[in-house]
Scaffold this active site. Structure first.
Site, PDB file in Angstrom:
ATOM      1  CB  SER A  10      13.155 -22.434 -12.485  1.00  0.00           C
ATOM      2  OG  SER A  10      13.157 -22.234 -11.091  1.00  0.00           O
ATOM      3  CG  HIS A  35      16.346 -19.417 -13.624  1.00  0.00           C
ATOM      4  ND1 HIS A  35      16.760 -18.187 -14.096  1.00  0.00           N
ATOM      5  CD2 HIS A  35      15.428 -19.152 -12.654  1.00  0.00           C
ATOM      6  CE1 HIS A  35      16.123 -17.223 -13.451  1.00  0.00           C
ATOM      7  NE2 HIS A  35      15.311 -17.779 -12.558  1.00  0.00           N
ATOM      8  CG  ASP A  37      14.349 -19.027  -9.218  1.00  0.00           C
ATOM      9  OD1 ASP A  37      14.460 -17.898  -9.735  1.00  0.00           O
ATOM     10  OD2 ASP A  37      13.844 -19.996  -9.797  1.00  0.00           O
ATOM     11  CG  MET A  39      13.538 -16.934  -3.663  1.00  0.00           C
ATOM     12  SD  MET A  39      11.835 -17.522  -3.738  1.00  0.00           S
ATOM     13  CE  MET A  39      11.746 -17.960  -5.489  1.00  0.00           C
ATOM     14  CG  HIS A  68      15.990 -14.574 -10.452  1.00  0.00           C
ATOM     15  ND1 HIS A  68      14.682 -14.973 -10.717  1.00  0.00           N
ATOM     16  CD2 HIS A  68      15.902 -13.286 -10.045  1.00  0.00           C
ATOM     17  CE1 HIS A  68      13.859 -13.983 -10.470  1.00  0.00           C
ATOM     18  NE2 HIS A  68      14.565 -12.947 -10.050  1.00  0.00           N
ATOM     19  CG  MET A  70      14.142 -13.042  -6.570  1.00  0.00           C
ATOM     20  SD  MET A  70      13.028 -14.414  -6.961  1.00  0.00           S
ATOM     21  CE  MET A  70      14.240 -15.680  -7.362  1.00  0.00           C
ATOM     22  CG  MET A 139      10.457 -11.093 -12.273  1.00  0.00           C
ATOM     23  SD  MET A 139      11.214 -12.719 -12.315  1.00  0.00           S
ATOM     24  CE  MET A 139       9.998 -13.745 -11.518  1.00  0.00           C
ATOM     25  N   GLY A 146       7.131 -20.746  -7.474  1.00  0.00           N
ATOM     26  CA  GLY A 146       6.852 -21.335  -8.778  1.00  0.00           C
ATOM     27  C   GLY A 146       5.361 -21.662  -8.874  1.00  0.00           C
ATOM     28  CG  ASP A 177      11.696 -16.473 -13.784  1.00  0.00           C
ATOM     29  OD1 ASP A 177      11.016 -17.512 -13.706  1.00  0.00           O
ATOM     30  OD2 ASP A 177      12.548 -16.148 -12.920  1.00  0.00           O
TER      31      ASP A 177
END
Ligand code: DX5
Ligand code: ZN
Length: 219
Positions: A10, A35, A37, A39, A68, A70, A139, A146, A177
């Site tokens: 990640s 990966h 993330d 957000m 991913h 979010m 999750m 993290g 994850d």
């Protein structure tokens, strides 16, 4: 014996001032996927990066980009992330009104479609959509940050989803994850996971440590 898991570092735990170098270093160290993330400070209480960063990193990526999302609403941004270079796009069922439509759209855009389960989300969400998903992401923390501690309560969910995937007969990746360490990685693989996301456990110690960190996660 379980097959070798896919390791997806990640980038949340990478040095954001040197992201291109970090991508190259982690790939040289054996990363199978990257990966990413995303957000929005609304769906989760943190803000990270958008499609422009995915696009900037894409020329440096020699492995699939596992994005991913979010963010809510998620639908208006699917095209931007696929155009930026996302190979896999994973969404939370809570981030839009029609999960089936969202998954179909991701595939139509040319990416693989993933569904992400928050710790409180039941496996039943996916029961009528096994044909629409290429990846299921469990999750093992509440999304947003993290460095959190692995929630052992999610192991039973991984096992339940493993059974559903096997019953479907489809080749669906089962990814985990959050709080993945060499110790919890083993528990996830034993429960049926085939891909592991890890931020802290990959990036700790700096570039010289990445290869050993990734090898430790493979067990
Ligand atoms: C959190 C992210 C994770 C996070 C994992 O919402 O989805 O990918 O980076 O970090 P670690 O491995 O440190 O728990
Ligand atoms: Zn993630």
């Amino acid at each position: 014996m379980s097959p070798r898991p896919i390791i997806a570092p990640s980038l949340l735990a990478a040095d954001f001032a040197r992201l291109g170098e970090e991508v190259r270093a982690v790939q040289a160290a054996g990363a199978d996927w990257l990966h990413v993330d995303v957000m929005d400070g609304h769906f989760v209480p943190n803000i990270t990066l958008g499609p422009d960063i995915v696009k900037a990193l894409k020329p440096h990526a020699t492995v699939p980009m596992d994005v991913h999302l979010m963010i809510a609403p998620v639908d208006p941004y699917l095209e931007a992330f696929v155009e930026a270079g996302a190979d896999i796009v994973s969404v939370h069922p809570e981030s839009g009104p029609h999960l089936n439509r969202t998954l179909k759209r991701i595939r139509q855009l040319g990416a693989r479609a993933g569904v992400v389960f928050n710790p409180s989300t039941s496996p039943s969400v996916i029961e009528w959509m096994m044909d629409e998903v290429d990846l299921i992401l469990v999750m093992s923390i509440n999304p947003g940050f993290g460095g959190q501690t692995f929630m052992h309560s999610q192991l039973a969910k991984i096992e339940a989803l493993r059974r559903m995937i096997d019953a479907s007969g489809r080749d669906i990746v089962l990814e985990v994850d959050g709080g993945v360490t060499p110790e919890t990685a083993r528990l996830c693989v034993d429960a049926g996971a085939t891909a592991l996301v890890a931020g802290t456990a990959v990036f700790r110690g700096g570039p010289e440590a990445y290869a050993a960190n990734i090898a430790a996660l493979r067990g």
